[in-house]
Design an enzyme around this catalytic site. Structure first.
Site, PDB file in Angstrom:
ATOM      1  N   LYS A 261      63.093 116.769 -42.906  1.00  0.00           N
ATOM      2  CA  LYS A 261      61.645 116.759 -43.364  1.00  0.00           C
ATOM      3  C   LYS A 261      60.937 117.974 -42.889  1.00  0.00           C
ATOM      4  O   LYS A 261      60.124 118.584 -43.687  1.00  0.00           O
ATOM      5  CB  LYS A 261      60.443 115.025 -42.384  1.00  0.00           C
ATOM      6  CG  LYS A 261      58.803 115.494 -42.398  1.00  0.00           C
ATOM      7  CD  LYS A 261      58.847 114.099 -42.399  1.00  0.00           C
ATOM      8  CE  LYS A 261      59.208 113.799 -40.407  1.00  0.00           C
ATOM      9  NZ  LYS A 261      58.088 112.548 -40.098  1.00  0.00           N
TER      10      LYS A 261
ATOM     11  N   GLU B 151      71.405 120.951 -37.529  1.00  0.00           N
ATOM     12  CA  GLU B 151      72.504 120.352 -37.635  1.00  0.00           C
ATOM     13  C   GLU B 151      72.770 120.734 -38.739  1.00  0.00           C
ATOM     14  O   GLU B 151      73.318 120.565 -39.904  1.00  0.00           O
ATOM     15  CB  GLU B 151      72.956 119.368 -37.145  1.00  0.00           C
ATOM     16  CG  GLU B 151      72.792 118.774 -35.888  1.00  0.00           C
ATOM     17  CD  GLU B 151      71.469 118.949 -35.240  1.00  0.00           C
ATOM     18  OE1 GLU B 151      72.153 118.349 -33.799  1.00  0.00           O
ATOM     19  OE2 GLU B 151      71.008 119.334 -35.788  1.00  0.00           O
TER      20      GLU B 151
ATOM     21  N   LYS C 202      67.982 119.063 -26.822  1.00  0.00           N
ATOM     22  CA  LYS C 202      68.321 120.500 -28.279  1.00  0.00           C
ATOM     23  C   LYS C 202      67.475 121.665 -27.214  1.00  0.00           C
ATOM     24  O   LYS C 202      68.089 122.536 -28.344  1.00  0.00           O
ATOM     25  CB  LYS C 202      67.252 120.124 -29.547  1.00  0.00           C
ATOM     26  CG  LYS C 202      67.612 118.500 -30.060  1.00  0.00           C
ATOM     27  CD  LYS C 202      66.743 118.505 -31.502  1.00  0.00           C
ATOM     28  CE  LYS C 202      67.295 117.198 -32.475  1.00  0.00           C
ATOM     29  NZ  LYS C 202      66.368 117.175 -33.443  1.00  0.00           N
TER      30      LYS C 202
ATOM     31  N   HIS D 132      88.367  89.326 -33.162  1.00  0.00           N
ATOM     32  CA  HIS D 132      89.627  90.014 -32.519  1.00  0.00           C
ATOM     33  C   HIS D 132      89.553  91.033 -31.344  1.00  0.00           C
ATOM     34  O   HIS D 132      90.851  91.835 -30.957  1.00  0.00           O
ATOM     35  CB  HIS D 132      90.994  89.957 -33.509  1.00  0.00           C
ATOM     36  CG  HIS D 132      91.274  88.663 -34.002  1.00  0.00           C
ATOM     37  ND1 HIS D 132      91.691  88.507 -33.887  1.00  0.00           N
ATOM     38  CD2 HIS D 132      90.526  88.296 -35.013  1.00  0.00           C
ATOM     39  CE1 HIS D 132      92.001  87.134 -34.806  1.00  0.00           C
ATOM     40  NE2 HIS D 132      91.369  87.261 -35.786  1.00  0.00           N
TER      41      HIS D 132
ATOM     42  N   GLU E 154      65.780 104.144 -30.840  1.00  0.00           N
ATOM     43  CA  GLU E 154      64.713 105.369 -30.555  1.00  0.00           C
ATOM     44  C   GLU E 154      63.438 105.119 -30.551  1.00  0.00           C
ATOM     45  O   GLU E 154      63.070 105.782 -29.914  1.00  0.00           O
ATOM     46  CB  GLU E 154      65.505 106.663 -32.480  1.00  0.00           C
ATOM     47  CG  GLU E 154      64.201 107.591 -31.155  1.00  0.00           C
ATOM     48  CD  GLU E 154      64.976 108.487 -32.956  1.00  0.00           C
ATOM     49  OE1 GLU E 154      66.234 109.690 -32.153  1.00  0.00           O
ATOM     50  OE2 GLU E 154      65.251 108.007 -34.032  1.00  0.00           O
TER      51      GLU E 154
ATOM     52  N   GLY F  61      61.903 109.242 -39.584  1.00  0.00           N
ATOM     53  CA  GLY F  61      62.813 109.859 -39.679  1.00  0.00           C
ATOM     54  C   GLY F  61      63.654 108.392 -39.563  1.00  0.00           C
ATOM     55  O   GLY F  61      64.596 108.211 -40.365  1.00  0.00           O
ATOM     56  N   ARG F  62      63.670 107.489 -38.404  1.00  0.00           N
ATOM     57  CA  ARG F  62      64.424 106.033 -38.777  1.00  0.00           C
ATOM     58  C   ARG F  62      63.525 105.257 -39.644  1.00  0.00           C
ATOM     59  O   ARG F  62      64.410 104.209 -39.660  1.00  0.00           O
ATOM     60  CB  ARG F  62      64.442 105.866 -37.071  1.00  0.00           C
ATOM     61  CG  ARG F  62      63.492 105.326 -36.716  1.00  0.00           C
ATOM     62  CD  ARG F  62      63.797 105.692 -35.002  1.00  0.00           C
ATOM     63  NE  ARG F  62      62.345 105.645 -33.772  1.00  0.00           N
ATOM     64  CZ  ARG F  62      61.702 107.117 -34.153  1.00  0.00           C
ATOM     65  NH1 ARG F  62      62.093 107.597 -34.400  1.00  0.00           N
ATOM     66  NH2 ARG F  62      60.433 106.645 -33.585  1.00  0.00           N
TER      67      ARG F  62
END
Length: 541
Positions: A212, A218, A503, A388, A357, A269-270
């Site tokens: 955005k 990254e 960050k 399992h 978040e 974002g999420r």
């Protein structure tokens, strides 16, 4: 606290819930699940999903108190206010983002009754741009330098630009256009990009860069790595790269990208999977019509979440309230989301980000310190594999974990086999029901090693089949659940300051690695030297 609305600490119903929590419904009592019509009554339906919650430790008194809580806190009214464009992303009296929260506008594009008309119109504009681009791909107007069609898309993003879209792609693989595939690069670890790039034909691959701000470190690092690989293969990056970014960001550059699609600052974002962040990738893979079905499923749930105040008829609202009952009143610190569908194997990872978040906060919307528990720890894996692995703890461990099971009557691919008189899908569904019942009622046994205490709460979210429409609905159910719970705790579910500090420190450490001094950097410098086994130069290139 926000004086406009009550919350879990100020609503009168909170006192009733505290009292009821002293003696919650006993699921192990004789006939608790069978002597009444509890199983038939404790069902809630919204869109294509129905939730069976008779195996939760609630009774009619608790449900009535939860209804009162929802009413007193005006949860559906707050949801409507959010959908209509109110500034919700704020901390009153303190510096904050001061933004609208309008991820719902990205799917509020059907009909003429959009809750936020201007923002929904912008979403329609982006969908129109995407439709034109997809049509050009389909009719051969856009090809590679050799005139060949593009068969692969690599999505480069991180966090909300990766987890949600990746989980939805994995969920809807059977519905893709024949011959097309999608890959994802997220981790700044160069091995991630190297692995993906080794498995694709770059000459027939589109690279979708998603950021955005256009400055995510990254993502920009991985973009540069991919671009260098394209150039090394003699490919012009500008004819293979797409951008999904904010209008006017550094990535909004037609000289560098084949097409640019916009996401807006009022979409976190999420919560962005139904924006261009997910839609470009899904449109390429599923086609435009199937993308619309996905958006319609989400919009159907949004409409219900805003307009139905009755918790027994509003699935995401009831799911949110039962979650608060378990977390704040029965003091369960974690919740497991366990899909009995291999296609949803990445969905719990997306929910980890979306929930933790959003609601991993410790101040109210007025900046004051909270005195109650807010967001739970969210985790999960698909069944039956989990049976399992960690189900031993779920059944007999000292930590009681409420579970949200997700299941489907039919499988996706119509490939099944009868073994010992039942199909694989029937076996999967039988295991799903068995786990919910076993956790609820337990088992008495004279051997303590074989005894199960029971009273371990769960809900079953069920639909006929996992399709683009039901996936959109499932996504919106959980987004609305998270938002409702944030309202109840009176926290801002729409910023992520907790992401930023690491960050900042990482940037300081990178400067040290590059040999640049940083003021007041003794702590970082000492950690760097120890991690580098005595010398920071050991990890410098």
């Amino acid at each position: 606290m926000d004086p406009k609305y009550k919350n879990l600490t100020t609503a009168e119903a909170a006192e009733s819930l505290s009292r009821l929590a002293g003696q919650p419904y006993d699921l192990t009592a004789s006939g608790a699940l069978t002597e009444t019509d509890r199983i038939e009554r404790y069902i809630c339906e919204t869109g294509p999903f129905r939730m069976l919650y008779a195996t939760q430790r609630v009774d009619d008194d608790v449900l009535n108190a939860l209804q009162a809580l929802a009413d007193q806190c005006a949860l559906t009214a707050q949801f409507k206010e959010m959908r209509s464009g109110a500034v919700m992303n704020r901390i009153q009296g303190f510096e904050s983002e001061e933004r609208q929260v309008l991820h719902t506008a990205t799917r509020d594009v059907f009909g003429d009754t959009a809750a936020a008309p201007a923002e929904s119109a912008r979403a329609r504009d982006e969908l129109t741009k995407l439709k034109e681009f997809l049509t050009d791909l389909e009719n051969g107007k856009i090809t590679n330098a050799e005139g060949e069609s593009f068969t692969t898309l690599v999505n480069v993003g991180i966090g909300g630009s990766d987890l949600g879209p990746r989980s939805i792609y994995e969920a809807l693989k059977p519905f893709g256009i024949s011959g097309r595939s999608v890959h994802f690069i997220a981790n700044v670890d160069p091995d991630d990009a190297a692995d993906v790039l080794s498995r694709v034909d770059l000459s027939r691959t589109l690279i979708n860069i998603v950021s955005k701000s256009g400055t995510t470190l990254e993502t920009l690092t991985n973009e540069r790595l991919v671009i260098e690989q394209l150039r090394a293969a003699g490919i012009d990056p500008a004819k293979h790269c797409l951008a999904v970014t904010g209008e006017g960001s550094p990535m909004d550059d037609p000289d560098k990208y084949l097409r640019s699609f916009y996401m807006f600052d009022y979409i976190g974002g999420r919560y962005s999977s139904t924006s261009m962040v997910g839609s470009v990738m899904l449109g390429f893979y599923l086609g435009y019509d199937q993308l619309l079905e996905f958006l319609k499923g989400a919009n159907e749930v949004d409409q219900a979440a805003e307009t139905i105040p009755d918790i027994r008829s509003n699935l995401p609202l009831l799911l949110a309230l039962i979650g608060v009952w378990n977390h704040n009143y029965l003091e369960r610190s974690t919740v497991a989301v366990l899909p009995y569908s291999q296609a949803l194997h990445r969905f719990p990872a997306h929910l980890q980000q979306c929930d933790m978040e959003s609601n991993g906060k410790s101040i109210h919307r007025d900046g004051s310190q909270v005195k109650i528990k807010t967001g739970p720890i969210v985790w999960g894996e698909p069944g039956t594999n989990g049976q399992h692995a960690f189900y031993q703890l779920l059944h007999q461990g000292t930590e009681i974990v409420p579970v949200e099971f997700i299941g489907f009557i039919k499988n996706q691919r119509n490939l099944d086999l009868i073994v010992e008189d039942t199909t694989s899908q029937q076996k999967l569904f039988a295991n799903l029901l068995a786990q919910s019942i076993a956790m609820a009622v337990g088992r008495l046994h004279e051997n303590p090693n074989k005894k199960f205490e029971g009273n371990r709460p769960s809900s079953l979210l069920l639909a006929d089949k996992l399709t683009p429409h039901t996936m959109g609905a499932l996504l919106a159910i959980y987004e609305a659940k998270i938002v409702y719970q944030g309202f109840l705790w009176d926290i801002n579910s729409f910023d992520q300051e907790g992401v930023q500090l690491g960050k900042v420190l990482a940037t300081r450490i990178l400067k040290l690695i590059k040999g640049m001094g940083v003021e007041d950097n003794e702590l970082e410098n000492r950690f760097l030297k120890v991690a580098g086994n005595g010398s920071s130069s050991r990890i410098a290139r």
